[in-house]
Design an enzyme around this catalytic site. Structure first.
Site, PDB file in Angstrom:
ATOM      1  N   GLU A 249       0.389  -0.995   0.372  1.00 57.76           N
ATOM      2  CA  GLU A 249      -0.214  -0.087  -0.166  1.00 57.76           C
ATOM      3  C   GLU A 249       1.399   1.057  -0.241  1.00 57.76           C
ATOM      4  OE1 GLU A 249      -2.085   3.237   1.970  1.00 57.76           O
ATOM      5  OE2 GLU A 249      -0.466   2.632   2.399  1.00 57.76           O
ATOM      6  N   GLU A 250       1.954   1.331   0.859  1.00 57.04           N
ATOM      7  CA  GLU A 250       2.970   2.352   0.879  1.00 57.04           C
ATOM      8  C   GLU A 250       3.326   2.550  -0.647  1.00 57.04           C
ATOM      9  OE1 GLU A 250       2.856   4.268   3.092  1.00 57.04           O
ATOM     10  OE2 GLU A 250       1.923   3.374   5.032  1.00 57.04           O
TER      11      GLU A 250
END
Length: 927
Positions: A249-250
């Site tokens: 996600e990052e």
């Protein structure tokens, strides 16, 4: 002449003269009787119009209004009491003790998982910590849950490693490419299977150099415990629940894109809940829903045990003023893509597979928002997250998922998509929600009520109406002028503070901003209205002026209500609240006010009637500052944070002062209040200018660090012939707030403005290895020469094919190998355009500034990255080449992440900083 035949104006003039001629020691009853007389007409039909007004009163007459000290004390205590109630509400995380009964969420189990995940350390995509250790732990826990599960349920586990690409307009626009990243997907369903599913999403990866407890290990820990509780439940589910533990996600939302566009379970998803964080602990706020999903909001309202939700937060976040995004966006924007389309990227298209999944994906996005000062830093540790925060999040997620998995609506969710919802919680006790179309009807009914109220005053005899209209319009102008000048005043102060290098003085001491900008704004508003009272509204009765300025405030809020409703904002309900309750209060106190003036009973009832709008206003103002204050400490070097904060504070003061402006006219004087505010503002201003308030803190209990990025980079520039024309190495330094390096230089003298980095004008993104395209936010960089790093796994980039296309363009095919994170930049030369490429949907997307930015990441054992770009030649002459490309390699994990020089420099930074450091390279080529 008989008294009854005197005109109202003459009577007021005469009474004013009698007041001036009577001795100061005149008994109070007689003075009050005289003061009442000119209000007889004003207090009659029409509620105080026209006849209480004259301009022939002495400017020095103090009048018979409220005691200044009493009024100021009442208002101060009132606002402080409301602030205390808001704080009490926010600290009440759960309404019962810790769980322990069978079938309940147990925060202790979730905390065990949280501590284990964070003990692994930073978990960047592609690292051993993320791809192996964390995945192994998750699978181990899921296996234990499967063993303990009830025979009513079936658990399926899948490890997905997708490859794909997409473009997104976040941060000015760029394209993302991912290869072999990791998703751990678990499906809990009835023993006989289920056709439809609800998705719960978290991410177990973290940013570099942060343990990522709140973002987002705690959410994954909550999901593990929710999975355990649901799987052991004796109540059968009607639909499946898919738990996605995503591992990238990052990397700008890559793993969620890989799941929703490629996983075989994605087509069954009808709704999703995304668990995120913008802070550490506290209450998890529902800050996004949609698109157009009243049924899902109603599900949250019905099921959540500790609700905390606001459509205001949704509209603020979706406006784009907060530089952040979540997986919610991916599910919303890419969840309806036909399956055969998403298979086009780098794989053979299954042309026989024509089933298209256009089933809409409705979702809820929630996040912890408190204490964003340590978000994405080394301080984001498990011990800073209260067990009560975990408990309330778990209670809510478990209840909502269970509700959806047993509901009738999930299977036919598309039938319930009929517009947006107005929703807001009432101090965390319950949520009020209704369709926006009903909200519009309510809002316009409120507007009609205000029109009727004001129209009654315009239906008076002509001379009264003229006076009232004139005073109303002048008062409206004075109010707007007071607000405008208060804004200008605080902006002047903020700009001066920024220019002298004392920006962010309030970052570690928030009430400094209140004492500086808040006091200045309030003082300016009072000053303008005091001048108006003294020199314009001469000899007008206090009650009459109180009436006029109350009506003005009502009119202004009604105007905002009309505008917001017309524009379709669901948050228009706030303006409705600020109209309805004051209007009802006014109708309740009007008779007593006209008979007895602004006495204690009036003040008590008036403040009580304002309780709802003011306490809810303070509730929202808290949320605004809780979100924005930390963000201003990481918003880059181009946006002066003092200007932003001063503007927000001035806006809040305008709202809070609106229904208290009439107290300025009801009070006998404002001198002491003005002097107090001037003193507070002046003292605070001098202390700020002297540097008394240091912006940052290393206090272990409440750290507020300065964020600094250190990149030990080696740059290599090639010309059109492929020869190296420039090569250098150094530490590239970026401070993520407006103060730059001014606070660092005294501790590290070699980092000063003499080493400011210069932009390489002919190179994409100024010749620097930007990890994300945030160059337009951070234009002040520092470059400290340093020895070159010897890398064990250097990045390689080469042109593997150059061919002429039938449509007279040049197709360049490249291959790149290197660490898990790389960035690719493209700049076309004059006379050339980038027509298409093999990335995203095939259409090149420019970033802010005109260059093209591609973010690349991979998991373990990824194959070389091959892609092509197509350059269209507009002109024949290309002596300097058609295009310049560059690739940056970022080493976030492994042995190549560190260098001795980088470690030595990092150690010099003071303890109130958070220096995030890694090694990178930048290589430029011309074709």
């Amino acid at each position: 002449m008989e008294r009854g035949s005197e005109s109202a104006a003459v009577r007021r003039h005469r009474v004013g003269a009698e007041r001036r001629e009577r001795p100061a020691f005149q008994p109070r009853p007689e003075r009050e009787a005289l003061a009442q007389e000119p209000l007889e007409d004003a207090g009659g039909s029409g509620g105080g119009v026209g006849s209480g007004r004259t301009r022939k009163r002495s400017a020095g007459d103090p009048g018979t209004g409220l005691s200044e000290a009493r009024a100021a004390l009442w208002l101060a205590l009132y606002l402080l009491a409301l602030r205390a109630l808001v704080q009490l509400s926010l600290q009440q995380l759960v309404l019962r003790g810790a769980a322990g009964l069978h079938g309940d969420f147990d925060a202790r189990r979730a905390r065990d998982s949280l501590e284990h995940i964070t003990s692994i350390g930073p978990r960047t995509t592609g690292s051993t910590e993320n791809e192996i250790l964390t995945v192994h732990y998750l699978l181990e826990q899921i296996k234990l849950i499967e063993i303990q599960s009830s025979s009513l349920h079936k658990i399926s586990v899948d490890i997905q490693r997708p490859t794909g690409s997409f473009s997104i307009d976040f941060l000015g626009g760029f394209t993302s490419y991912y290869d072999n990243i990791t998703n751990v997907v678990v499906k809990l369903e009835p023993r006989d299977g289920a056709q439809h599913a609800v998705l719960a999403n978290c991410h177990f990866d973290s940013v570099a150099n942060s343990p990522g407890a709140s973002d987002d290990a705690v959410s994954c820990s909550v999901m593990l415990e929710v999975l355990r509780v649901l799987s052991t439940s004796s109540e059968a589910l009607r639909h499946a629940v898919v738990f996605l533990f995503n591992g990238a996600e990052e990397n700008v939302l890559q793993a969620s894109h890989g799941f929703i566009t490629q996983h075989h379970w994605a087509s069954s998803i009808r709704a999703f809940i995304n668990l995120e964080a913008a802070g550490v602990g506290g209450k998890e706020l529902v800050f996004q829903t949609g698109p157009e999903n009243p049924w899902l909001v109603q599900a949250y309202v019905s099921a959540a045990k500790h609700p905390f939700a606001s459509v205001v937060a949704q509209e603020v976040f979706q406006s784009g003023i907060i530089p952040s995004d979540t997986d919610f966006r991916i599910y919303r924007d890419f969840g309806n893509i036909p399956e055969y389309i998403v298979l086009l990227h780098n794989v053979t298209v299954e042309w026989g597979k024509t089933v298209q999944h256009f089933i809409p994906k409705d979702g809820i996005d929630l996040a912890f928002i408190e204490n964003g000062y340590i978000y994405h830093t080394k301080y984001d540790t498990a011990d800073r997250i209260l067990s009560d925060s975990i408990q309330r999040a778990g209670d809510n997620i478990l209840a909502v998922l269970k509700y959806l998995a047993t509901s009738d609506m999930l299977a036919s969710s598309s039938e319930y998509r009929h517009g947006n919802m107005v929703f807001f919680d009432v101090f965390g006790l319950f949520v009020i929600a209704y369709p926006s179309r009903i909200g519009s009807v309510i809002n316009y009914m409120v507007v009609v009520a205000v029109v009727l109220y004001l129209s009654k005053k315009l239906m008076q005899p002509k001379h009264k109406t003229i006076n009232y209209m004139k005073d109303f319009l002048c008062g409206l102008a004075i109010t707007l002028i007071s607000w405008f000048t208060s804004l200008v005043t605080v902006l002047i102060i903020a700009v001066f503070i920024s220019l002298i290098g004392q920006s962010l003085s309030w970052y570690n001491h928030f009430y400094v901003s209140v004492c500086l900008y808040g006091a200045a704004a309030v003082g300016k508003i009072i000053f303008i209205h005091t001048l108006a009272k003294r020199f314009y509204y001469v000899n007008a009765s206090d009650q009459y002026l109180g009436e006029v300025f109350f009506d003005i405030s009502l009119f202004v809020h009604c105007g905002f209500l009309i505008i917001l409703t017309y524009q379709g904002f669901c948050s228009a309900f706030i303006s409705a609240v600020w109209v309805v309750f004051p209007l009802l209060t006014k109708l309740c106190v009007h008779k007593d006010f006209m008979q007895h003036g602004a006495q204690g009973k009036f003040i008590a009832i008036y403040l009580l009637g304002m309780f709802i709008p003011y306490i809810y206003g303070l509730y929202l103002i808290w949320a605004v500052f809780e979100m924005f204050t930390p963000i201003l400490g990481r918003s880059g070097t181009e946006i002066p944070p003092d200007v932003v904060l001063a503007s927000i504070l001035a806006g809040c003061i305008m709202i809070l002062s609106s229904y208290f402006i009439n107290f300025i006219y009801l009070a006998r004087s404002t001198k002491k209040t003005m002097l107090t505010l001037i003193l507070i503002c002046t003292v605070t201003f001098l202390l700020v200018c002297s540097g008394f308030f240091f912006p940052y803190s290393s206090n272990p209990a409440n750290p507020k660090p300065k964020r600094v990025f250190l990149q030990h980079m080696t740059r290599t520039f090639h010309n059109l012939e492929g020869n190296i024309v420039k090569r250098d190495s150094g530490i590239w330094i970026n401070g993520f707030d407006y103060t730059g390096m001014s606070h660092i230089t005294p501790h590290i003298p070699e980092i000063n403005d003499t080493i400011r980095a210069h932009c390489e004008e002919n190179a994409p993104l100024c010749g620097f290895p930007w990890y994300l395209p945030v160059h337009f936010l951070i234009r002040k960089n520092w470059y400290l020469p340093a020895p070159e790093v010897s890398l064990r796994n250097p990045a390689h980039f080469r042109l593997i094919a150059k061919e002429q296309t039938p449509w007279d363009s040049i197709k360049l095919t490249f291959e790149a190998t290197g660490p898990s994170h790389m960035s690719f930049y493209v700049r076309t030369h004059k006379g050339s355009t980038l027509s298409q490429w093999s990335l995203g949907n095939g259409t090149p997307v420019t970033s802010k500034g005109g260059d093209y930015f591609v973010f690349y990441s991979h998991g373990l054992q990824a194959s070389p990255w091959q892609f092509w770009i197509e350059v269209q030649q507009v002109s024949e002459e290309q002596s300097q080449g058609m295009v310049t490309v560059a690739i940056a390699a970022h080493y976030f994990s492994g042995d190549d992440k560190r260098s001795s020089y980088l470690d030595a420099l990092k150690e010099k930074f003071p303890d109130w900083t958070f220096p995030s450091a890694w090694v990178c390279t930048y290589s430029l080529f011309v074709f």
